[in-house]
Design a protein around this motif. Structure first.
Motif, PDB file in Angstrom:
ATOM      1  N   UNK A  61       4.328 -17.262 -64.925  1.00 29.82           N
ATOM      2  CA  UNK A  61       3.220 -16.430 -65.363  1.00 29.82           C
ATOM      3  C   UNK A  61       2.193 -17.175 -66.194  1.00 29.82           C
ATOM      4  N   UNK A  62       0.984 -16.642 -66.188  1.00 31.72           N
ATOM      5  CA  UNK A  62      -0.111 -17.155 -67.015  1.00 31.72           C
ATOM      6  C   UNK A  62      -0.677 -15.976 -67.801  1.00 31.72           C
ATOM      7  N   UNK A  63      -0.915 -16.192 -69.088  1.00 31.46           N
ATOM      8  CA  UNK A  63      -1.468 -15.139 -69.939  1.00 31.46           C
ATOM      9  C   UNK A  63      -2.607 -15.702 -70.773  1.00 31.46           C
ATOM     10  N   UNK A 102      -0.490 -13.233 -63.095  1.00 31.47           N
ATOM     11  CA  UNK A 102      -1.732 -13.683 -63.747  1.00 31.47           C
ATOM     12  C   UNK A 102      -2.257 -12.534 -64.602  1.00 31.47           C
ATOM     13  N   UNK A 103      -2.119 -12.690 -65.908  1.00 35.89           N
ATOM     14  CA  UNK A 103      -2.524 -11.647 -66.857  1.00 35.89           C
ATOM     15  C   UNK A 103      -3.705 -12.159 -67.677  1.00 35.89           C
ATOM     16  N   UNK A 104      -4.875 -11.600 -67.427  1.00 34.40           N
ATOM     17  CA  UNK A 104      -6.100 -12.052 -68.096  1.00 34.40           C
ATOM     18  C   UNK A 104      -6.259 -11.517 -69.505  1.00 34.40           C
ATOM     19  N   UNK A 105      -5.273 -10.770 -69.991  1.00 35.24           N
ATOM     20  CA  UNK A 105      -5.287 -10.334 -71.380  1.00 35.24           C
ATOM     21  C   UNK A 105      -6.123  -9.102 -71.650  1.00 35.24           C
ATOM     22  N   UNK A 106      -6.448  -8.907 -72.918  1.00 37.98           N
ATOM     23  CA  UNK A 106      -7.142  -7.709 -73.375  1.00 37.98           C
ATOM     24  C   UNK A 106      -8.584  -8.010 -73.783  1.00 37.98           C
ATOM     25  N   UNK A 107      -9.343  -6.952 -73.951  1.00 42.20           N
ATOM     26  CA  UNK A 107     -10.733  -7.095 -74.382  1.00 42.20           C
ATOM     27  C   UNK A 107     -10.818  -7.744 -75.760  1.00 42.20           C
ATOM     28  N   UNK A 108      -9.834  -7.458 -76.615  1.00 43.62           N
ATOM     29  CA  UNK A 108      -9.833  -8.022 -77.964  1.00 43.62           C
ATOM     30  C   UNK A 108      -9.751  -9.546 -77.939  1.00 43.62           C
ATOM     31  N   UNK A 114     -17.460 -10.586 -72.215  1.00 38.02           N
ATOM     32  CA  UNK A 114     -16.697 -10.645 -70.973  1.00 38.02           C
ATOM     33  C   UNK A 114     -15.618  -9.564 -70.932  1.00 38.02           C
ATOM     34  N   UNK A 115     -15.336  -9.099 -69.737  1.00 39.80           N
ATOM     35  CA  UNK A 115     -14.306  -8.082 -69.525  1.00 39.80           C
ATOM     36  C   UNK A 115     -13.186  -8.692 -68.702  1.00 39.80           C
ATOM     37  N   UNK A 116     -11.960  -8.698 -69.226  1.00 42.72           N
ATOM     38  CA  UNK A 116     -10.864  -9.330 -68.486  1.00 42.72           C
ATOM     39  C   UNK A 116     -10.483  -8.546 -67.231  1.00 42.72           C
ATOM     40  N   UNK A 117     -10.231  -9.234 -66.128  1.00 38.78           N
ATOM     41  CA  UNK A 117      -9.754  -8.561 -64.919  1.00 38.78           C
ATOM     42  C   UNK A 117      -8.368  -7.964 -65.169  1.00 38.78           C
ATOM     43  N   UNK A 153     -10.170 -21.700 -66.838  1.00 35.69           N
ATOM     44  CA  UNK A 153     -10.353 -20.403 -66.194  1.00 35.69           C
ATOM     45  C   UNK A 153      -9.507 -20.300 -64.936  1.00 35.69           C
ATOM     46  N   UNK A 154      -8.977 -19.112 -64.712  1.00 35.93           N
ATOM     47  CA  UNK A 154      -8.235 -18.784 -63.495  1.00 35.93           C
ATOM     48  C   UNK A 154      -8.992 -17.677 -62.787  1.00 35.93           C
ATOM     49  N   UNK A 155      -9.246 -17.868 -61.491  1.00 38.05           N
ATOM     50  CA  UNK A 155     -10.027 -16.905 -60.712  1.00 38.05           C
ATOM     51  C   UNK A 155     -11.369 -16.628 -61.389  1.00 38.05           C
ATOM     52  N   UNK A 156     -11.935 -17.673 -61.996  1.00 36.35           N
ATOM     53  CA  UNK A 156     -13.246 -17.550 -62.621  1.00 36.35           C
ATOM     54  C   UNK A 156     -13.272 -16.926 -63.990  1.00 36.35           C
ATOM     55  N   UNK A 157     -12.103 -16.584 -64.538  1.00 40.15           N
ATOM     56  CA  UNK A 157     -12.071 -15.947 -65.865  1.00 40.15           C
ATOM     57  C   UNK A 157     -11.363 -16.848 -66.865  1.00 40.15           C
ATOM     58  N   UNK A 158     -11.963 -16.995 -68.070  1.00 38.89           N
ATOM     59  CA  UNK A 158     -13.282 -16.505 -68.479  1.00 38.89           C
ATOM     60  C   UNK A 158     -14.394 -17.387 -67.921  1.00 38.89           C
TER      61      UNK A 158
END
Length: 229
Positions: A61-63, A102-108, A114-117, A153-158
């Motif tokens: 996993x990635x976080x 793949x966990x892009x995390x939270x808005x915080x 930016x808004x996490x996927x 960045x993973x899948x362009x995020x961030x």
């Protein structure tokens, strides 16, 4: 003022100065951490994805989050298992299947604006000798790296930033844990950690406070001696 009272005052002020030192604003890093799912539990990876070579059936996993060290790092969220993630990806001779979370995390924890996927799972089927980084590249493009090979960045995020230093509200970590944090952030991205500025010594504010208290104590003792008959 008696000598006993003077000593008590100096000691109290010194304790206040020293006590505030541990509450200094902590430093964290905003980055993608790398994890292995072992026995149904996430464990912080001991290798970076560029050197880790998972086996067929592994779950990794990635976080993306802000953390001060590996003990403080946020784990990938949700239930994950190889059977469900790779159910629609049949085995193939000469290849292996690696389940990735793949966990892009939270808005915080997201960089400003930016808004996490949403978190997602994907099954990567890659050659038997492929690394985790190569598996990730087959299912989560575009990947972005910095000039030091840090995974940004993973899948362009961030879309911006890379391992940025961030002030946190946690108690300040030790010099050892900060060095470990930076090393793990770098290693878990792709390569060895960036060099971190030396923060092992006491802070300038702490030294100034100690000097001020010492000066105050000396002045008080001098004043007491002066008043003696």
């Amino acid at each position: 003022m008696s000598r006993r009272r003077t000593c008590a005052l100096v000691l109290s002020l010194l304790l206040l100065v020293l006590g505030g030192a541990g509450q200094a604003q902590a430093v964290g890093y905003r980055y993608w951490s790398f994890w292995d799912l072992t026995g149904g539990k996430w464990t912080y990876a001991t290798q970076g994805p560029s050197t880790a070579r998972p086996s067929d059936g592994d779950v990794q996993g990635f976080r993306f989050a802000v953390s001060a060290d590996s003990q403080d790092a946020s784990k990938p969220r949700g239930d994950a298992d190889f059977a469900s993630i790779c159910a629609k990806t049949p085995a193939q001779a000469g290849h292996k299947r690696v389940a990735l979370v793949i966990d892009s995390g939270t808005t915080a924890d997201a960089p400003g604006g930016e808004t996490p996927p949403a978190p997602r799972t994907v099954c990567a089927r890659v050659p038997a000798d492929a690394t985790t980084a190569e598996a990730l590249a087959t299912v989560a493009k575009p990947l972005r790296y910095d000039t030091n090979a840090l995974l940004c960045a993973i899948a362009g995020y961030p879309g911006t930033g890379c391992g940025d230093q961030v002030a946190t509200s946690h108690t300040a970590p030790s010099a050892t844990s900060k060095a470990t944090s930076k090393a793990n952030a770098k290693d878990n991205a792709k390569d060895n950690a960036k060099a971190e500025p030396d923060r092992h010594g006491p802070s300038l504010g702490l030294l100034a406070g100690v000097v001020a208290v010492a000066a105050l104590g000396g002045a008080a003792v001098w004043q007491t001696r002066r008043r003696r008959p």
